[in-house]
Scaffold this motif. Structure first.
Motif, PDB file in Angstrom:
ATOM      1  N   LEU A 163       0.594  -1.166  -0.207  1.00 29.32           N
ATOM      2  CA  LEU A 163       0.058  -0.250  -0.316  1.00 29.32           C
ATOM      3  C   LEU A 163       0.785   1.135  -0.530  1.00 29.32           C
ATOM      4  O   LEU A 163       2.279   1.368   0.070  1.00 29.32           O
ATOM      5  CB  LEU A 163      -1.280  -0.286   1.508  1.00 29.32           C
ATOM      6  CG  LEU A 163      -0.623  -0.039   2.567  1.00 29.32           C
ATOM      7  CD1 LEU A 163      -0.523   1.253   3.234  1.00 29.32           C
ATOM      8  CD2 LEU A 163      -1.506  -0.364   4.012  1.00 29.32           C
ATOM      9  N   GLN A 164       0.244   2.284  -0.283  1.00 24.00           N
ATOM     10  CA  GLN A 164       1.205   3.641  -0.169  1.00 24.00           C
ATOM     11  C   GLN A 164       0.497   4.436   0.678  1.00 24.00           C
ATOM     12  O   GLN A 164      -1.122   4.691   0.456  1.00 24.00           O
ATOM     13  CB  GLN A 164       0.970   4.432  -1.909  1.00 24.00           C
ATOM     14  CG  GLN A 164       1.694   5.878  -1.929  1.00 24.00           C
ATOM     15  CD  GLN A 164       3.252   5.386  -2.320  1.00 24.00           C
ATOM     16  OE1 GLN A 164       3.163   4.222  -2.799  1.00 24.00           O
ATOM     17  NE2 GLN A 164       3.729   5.999  -2.016  1.00 24.00           N
ATOM     18  N   ALA A 165       1.036   4.812   1.566  1.00 24.59           N
ATOM     19  CA  ALA A 165       0.916   6.372   2.621  1.00 24.59           C
ATOM     20  C   ALA A 165       1.388   7.172   2.722  1.00 24.59           C
ATOM     21  O   ALA A 165       2.879   7.016   2.814  1.00 24.59           O
ATOM     22  CB  ALA A 165       0.899   5.319   3.457  1.00 24.59           C
ATOM     23  N   GLY A 166       0.788   8.284   1.614  1.00 20.86           N
ATOM     24  CA  GLY A 166       2.322   9.279   1.636  1.00 20.86           C
ATOM     25  C   GLY A 166       2.406   8.809   0.556  1.00 20.86           C
ATOM     26  O   GLY A 166       2.550   8.316  -0.244  1.00 20.86           O
ATOM     27  N   ASP A 167       4.627   9.600   1.032  1.00 25.70           N
ATOM     28  CA  ASP A 167       5.491   8.898   0.354  1.00 25.70           C
ATOM     29  C   ASP A 167       6.224   7.773   0.351  1.00 25.70           C
ATOM     30  O   ASP A 167       6.965   7.189   0.255  1.00 25.70           O
ATOM     31  CB  ASP A 167       6.277  10.123   0.165  1.00 25.70           C
ATOM     32  CG  ASP A 167       5.560  11.865  -0.355  1.00 25.70           C
ATOM     33  OD1 ASP A 167       5.688  11.701  -1.103  1.00 25.70           O
ATOM     34  OD2 ASP A 167       5.791  12.048  -0.015  1.00 25.70           O
ATOM     35  N   LEU A 168       5.493   7.047   1.442  1.00 29.51           N
ATOM     36  CA  LEU A 168       5.786   6.030   2.060  1.00 29.51           C
ATOM     37  C   LEU A 168       5.047   4.332   1.393  1.00 29.51           C
ATOM     38  O   LEU A 168       4.236   4.161   1.570  1.00 29.51           O
ATOM     39  CB  LEU A 168       6.047   5.753   3.744  1.00 29.51           C
ATOM     40  CG  LEU A 168       5.892   6.806   4.524  1.00 29.51           C
ATOM     41  CD1 LEU A 168       5.344   6.660   5.323  1.00 29.51           C
ATOM     42  CD2 LEU A 168       7.629   6.835   4.046  1.00 29.51           C
ATOM     43  N   TYR A 169       6.198   4.244   0.158  1.00 33.33           N
ATOM     44  CA  TYR A 169       5.437   2.622   0.200  1.00 33.33           C
ATOM     45  C   TYR A 169       5.849   1.323   1.343  1.00 33.33           C
ATOM     46  O   TYR A 169       7.175   1.297   1.304  1.00 33.33           O
ATOM     47  CB  TYR A 169       6.317   2.582  -1.133  1.00 33.33           C
ATOM     48  CG  TYR A 169       5.663   0.925  -1.990  1.00 33.33           C
ATOM     49  CD1 TYR A 169       5.100   0.760  -2.829  1.00 33.33           C
ATOM     50  CD2 TYR A 169       6.604  -0.307  -1.731  1.00 33.33           C
ATOM     51  CE1 TYR A 169       4.576  -0.204  -3.052  1.00 33.33           C
ATOM     52  CE2 TYR A 169       6.589  -1.588  -2.233  1.00 33.33           C
ATOM     53  CZ  TYR A 169       5.255  -1.305  -3.129  1.00 33.33           C
ATOM     54  OH  TYR A 169       4.917  -2.774  -3.901  1.00 33.33           O
ATOM     55  N   LEU A 170       4.627   0.718   1.516  1.00 33.36           N
ATOM     56  CA  LEU A 170       4.343  -0.238   2.093  1.00 33.36           C
ATOM     57  C   LEU A 170       4.777  -1.689   1.226  1.00 33.36           C
ATOM     58  O   LEU A 170       3.399  -1.764   0.935  1.00 33.36           O
ATOM     59  CB  LEU A 170       3.456  -0.865   3.762  1.00 33.36           C
ATOM     60  CG  LEU A 170       4.386   0.373   4.699  1.00 33.36           C
ATOM     61  CD1 LEU A 170       4.211   2.027   4.994  1.00 33.36           C
ATOM     62  CD2 LEU A 170       2.804  -0.174   5.715  1.00 33.36           C
ATOM     63  N   ASP A 171       5.535  -2.462   1.696  1.00 30.38           N
ATOM     64  CA  ASP A 171       5.071  -4.375   1.689  1.00 30.38           C
ATOM     65  C   ASP A 171       4.691  -4.780   2.398  1.00 30.38           C
ATOM     66  O   ASP A 171       6.108  -5.218   3.382  1.00 30.38           O
ATOM     67  CB  ASP A 171       6.713  -4.184   0.997  1.00 30.38           C
ATOM     68  CG  ASP A 171       6.587  -5.614  -0.355  1.00 30.38           C
ATOM     69  OD1 ASP A 171       5.653  -6.544   0.759  1.00 30.38           O
ATOM     70  OD2 ASP A 171       6.837  -6.495  -0.702  1.00 30.38           O
ATOM     71  N   TYR A 172       4.263  -5.465   3.091  1.00 28.60           N
ATOM     72  CA  TYR A 172       3.931  -6.567   3.902  1.00 28.60           C
ATOM     73  C   TYR A 172       3.355  -7.473   3.354  1.00 28.60           C
ATOM     74  O   TYR A 172       2.930  -8.907   3.928  1.00 28.60           O
ATOM     75  CB  TYR A 172       2.627  -6.287   4.863  1.00 28.60           C
ATOM     76  CG  TYR A 172       1.316  -5.575   3.889  1.00 28.60           C
ATOM     77  CD1 TYR A 172       0.800  -4.609   3.305  1.00 28.60           C
ATOM     78  CD2 TYR A 172       0.576  -6.266   3.597  1.00 28.60           C
ATOM     79  CE1 TYR A 172      -0.386  -4.072   2.555  1.00 28.60           C
ATOM     80  CE2 TYR A 172      -1.022  -6.731   3.169  1.00 28.60           C
ATOM     81  CZ  TYR A 172      -1.007  -4.901   2.175  1.00 28.60           C
ATOM     82  OH  TYR A 172      -2.022  -4.823   2.631  1.00 28.60           O
ATOM     83  N   SER A 173       4.123  -7.937   2.090  1.00 24.98           N
ATOM     84  CA  SER A 173       3.572  -9.651   1.698  1.00 24.98           C
ATOM     85  C   SER A 173       4.062 -10.282   2.100  1.00 24.98           C
ATOM     86  O   SER A 173       4.289 -11.270   2.246  1.00 24.98           O
ATOM     87  CB  SER A 173       3.912  -9.375  -0.049  1.00 24.98           C
ATOM     88  OG  SER A 173       5.459  -9.135  -0.033  1.00 24.98           O
ATOM     89  N   LYS A 174       5.378  -9.718   2.859  1.00 32.05           N
ATOM     90  CA  LYS A 174       6.064 -10.803   3.486  1.00 32.05           C
ATOM     91  C   LYS A 174       6.051 -11.469   5.454  1.00 32.05           C
ATOM     92  O   LYS A 174       6.124 -11.469   5.935  1.00 32.05           O
ATOM     93  CB  LYS A 174       7.741 -10.786   3.599  1.00 32.05           C
ATOM     94  CG  LYS A 174       8.112 -10.596   1.895  1.00 32.05           C
ATOM     95  CD  LYS A 174       9.884 -10.431   2.150  1.00 32.05           C
ATOM     96  CE  LYS A 174      10.306 -10.366   0.608  1.00 32.05           C
ATOM     97  NZ  LYS A 174       9.934  -9.961   0.438  1.00 32.05           N
ATOM     98  N   HIS A 175       4.733 -10.844   5.313  1.00 29.38           N
ATOM     99  CA  HIS A 175       4.660 -11.535   6.607  1.00 29.38           C
ATOM    100  C   HIS A 175       3.216 -13.160   6.605  1.00 29.38           C
ATOM    101  O   HIS A 175       2.697 -13.151   5.891  1.00 29.38           O
ATOM    102  CB  HIS A 175       2.967 -10.571   7.116  1.00 29.38           C
ATOM    103  CG  HIS A 175       4.148  -9.105   7.570  1.00 29.38           C
ATOM    104  ND1 HIS A 175       4.299  -9.139   9.184  1.00 29.38           N
ATOM    105  CD2 HIS A 175       4.221  -8.221   7.349  1.00 29.38           C
ATOM    106  CE1 HIS A 175       5.050  -7.661   8.744  1.00 29.38           C
ATOM    107  NE2 HIS A 175       5.115  -7.159   8.333  1.00 29.38           N
ATOM    108  N   LEU A 176       3.428 -13.098   8.024  1.00 30.14           N
ATOM    109  CA  LEU A 176       2.325 -14.399   7.831  1.00 30.14           C
ATOM    110  C   LEU A 176       0.846 -14.307   8.013  1.00 30.14           C
ATOM    111  O   LEU A 176       0.358 -14.528   9.377  1.00 30.14           O
ATOM    112  CB  LEU A 176       2.872 -15.504   9.605  1.00 30.14           C
ATOM    113  CG  LEU A 176       4.475 -15.421   9.346  1.00 30.14           C
ATOM    114  CD1 LEU A 176       4.884 -15.962  10.437  1.00 30.14           C
ATOM    115  CD2 LEU A 176       4.920 -16.722   8.178  1.00 30.14           C
TER     116      LEU A 176
END
Ligand code: F6P
Length: 550
Positions: free
Chosen positions: A46-59
């Motif tokens: 997801l994108q929050a402001g200028d921050l791109y978050l990848d949470y695909s490597k979560h259980l």
């Protein structure tokens, strides 16, 4: 059911559903999750402001995320969030509003506490800070002897130190390099000694930062700094005005100390200490980076405030990060959380987050005072990434503990890096990407054998993988991006406190040590009252006195 009619967290059907789901998930490996959904690396982002978050490597699976969001809904996270933004007194044990979000609200916003709009006062202080910063930066403000100020020493502790000290380091490439900045917090005299020993008092400004202006460490250091200054200048009290300013909510105590309240920059009881560096507490930072950059940072905070307030649950970054932490604490027995920035400039970032998270959510009774029987805040730890790789990453990769970790990196190196060093950035970032990959997927015994490794070494060279990480990627570490990152974590901590039903905004646990230290000090200096101490402490104190020749 508790006094407010709220079902205890671990008795809710949503909690039970998560527990059941956890059992079903069992030992499912990230390798399987990625194989089953080849688009996972683009979908779980997801994108929050200028921050791109990848949470695909979560259980987690789609079902996990849906169940976690149901937990957030059942615990009314959004209701408490809206109450916070409205200025309601959600810090119930101190009967205070929690309005750090007002510190970065635009000039025309209206946010009321007890019927009064606080936004004009916020901007009035920012304007005064800006004018003062400009005077220091331009050399217009001079010391008692008429010399230009070249050194700025911030004296404060906890939230009155960690924020500006962290942000000064983070934004070093934006700072006025003709000024030096020092941050003194420890009551150990060595801290002040090392900060001032090479400074000329005539060129030194002290910023005394204390919300309460009663904190013993800060007042002791401020008093010693004043003695050092007046001795060095061979001047009397009249020299204080040009060399001391205060950042506080307590004008009376500032005046008692001898600082003219005209040289005080105010903030308010609805700003928690650990949420205060974007208030007047950031004055040293503002002098360092200038008012315009400081305001860019505030805009960055505000962007994530708005994201948190308005983004749907499915794409709400602080909500997601908060929920993931709850998931691991409750259902994987994770005790700690690592924050691993791949930027040398973020060397103090995790130390700052320690107070933000651990002072906020290190609680074991709920808002009604009942003991909680679920995990609350984790131990937060970490240092810049590549250094950690050669120190403690071994334990994350092959140890026995579940340690969710945040990896924070930037596409661009900072703006004024020597041209010859820019090429190193790709190497830094190659490590950044490699680590989350290794943690997630590990290396199977088959892969190890295929490399021709001797059979007895195969177990040692096997990496189980399945270690959960979040990757946070931004273009560059700018003032705005720093503000965005801090707001992201502030709201993550908020989400977790809301779910755990604890007051994230008090800090009573710090009090006992302060009270006892006050009692023990005269025992050390005068030797009286040792009989009131327990046998361990009295023996230690006696030993100390002997070693000091008393
Ligand atoms: O550690 C306790 C604490 O009250 C923190 O919450 C706060 O940031 C710090 O002490 C400093 O307090 P003050 O700004 O009042 O000196």
């Amino acid at each position: 059911m508790n006094a407010e009619g709220r079902t205890r967290l671990n008795q809710t059907p949503e909690w039970a559903a998560l527990g059941k789901h956890r059992e079903q998930l069992g030992e499912t490996h990230l390798r399987e999750l990625f194989a089953a959904d080849t688009a996972r690396g683009t979908e779980y982002t997801l994108q929050a402001g200028d921050l791109y978050l990848d949470y695909s490597k979560h259980l987690v699976t789609d079902e996990t995320l849906a169940l976690l969001r149901e937990l957030a809904a059942a615990t009314d996270v959004s209701g408490l969030r809206d109450a916070m933004f409205r200025g309601e007194k959600i810090n119930t044990t101190e009967d205070r509003a929690v309005l750090h979000t007002a510190l970065r609200a635009p000039r025309n916003a209206v946010i009321e506490v007890d019927g009064e709009n606080v936004v004009p006062a916020v901007h009035a202080v920012l304007d005064r800070m800006s004018a003062f910063s400009d005077r220091i930066r331009s050399g217009e403000w001079t010391g008692h002897t008429g010399k230009r100020i070249k050194n700025v020493v911030n004296i404060g502790i906890g939230g009155s130190d960690l924020g500006p000290a962290m942000a000064y380091e983070a934004l070093r490439s934006y700072t006025a390099r003709d000024l030096t900045f020092h941050f003194v917090s420890n009551v150990d005299g060595a801290d002040l000694h090392e900060a001032v020993r090479d400074l000329d008092p005539a060129e030194t400004l002290f910023i005394i930062a204390s919300k309460t202006f009663t904190t013993i460490e800060t007042i002791t250091n401020a008093t010693s700094a004043r003695d050092w200054l007046l001795t060095g200048l061979r001047a009397g009290q009249e020299a204080v005005a040009a060399h001391f300013v205060a950042l506080s909510t307590n004008a009376d105590k500032v005046g008692d100390f001898g600082i003219d309240t005209a040289n005080m920059f105010e903030f308010w009881d609805w700003v928690g200490g650990r949420y205060s560096y974007d208030s007047a507490i950031g004055l040293s930072l503002m002098i360092a980076i200038g008012p315009d950059r400081f305001r860019e940072m505030l805009d960055g905070f505000h962007r994530i405030d708005e994201h948190f307030r308005t983004a749907p649950a499915e794409t709400n970054a602080p909500l997601l990060l908060g929920l993931l932490g709850v998931w691991y604490g409750a259902f994987f027995d994770a005790q700690s959380h690592a924050v691993l920035p791949y930027s040398h400039y973020l060397s103090k970032f995790t130390a700052y987050l320690q107070q933000l998270d651990m002072e906020s959510n290190g609680k074991s009774v709920d808002r009604d005072g009942n003991p909680v029987d679920w995990q609350t805040g984790p131990v937060v730890w970490g240092t810049p990434g590549t250094n950690g790789q050669h120190a403690y990453y071994q334990l994350i990769h092959q140890g026995t503990k579940v340690i969710p970790a945040d990896f924070i990196g930037f596409a661009e190196p900072v703006q004024d890096l020597l041209p010859g060093l820019v090429a190193q950035h790709d190497l830094l970032m190659a490590n950044f990407f490699a680590q989350t990959q290794a943690l997630a997927f590990g290396r199977t015994p088959q892969e190890v054998r295929a490399e021709g490794v001797a059979e007895e070494l195969v177990p040692h060279k096997t990496f189980k993988g399945n270690h959960p990480t979040t990757t946070i990627l931004a273009d560059e570490l700018t003032p705005s991006v720093l503000g965005q990152l801090i707001a992201l974590y502030e709201h993550k901590v908020f989400v977790q406190g809301a779910i755990w039903n604890i007051d994230s905004f008090d800090q009573w646990g710090v009090e006992l040590g302060k009270v006892l230290a006050k009692k023990i000090e005269p025992v050390l200096t005068e030797g009286t009252g040792a009989e009131q101490l327990d046998s361990s402490t009295s023996t230690l104190v006696a030993k100390y006195r002997t070693l000091r020749g008393r």
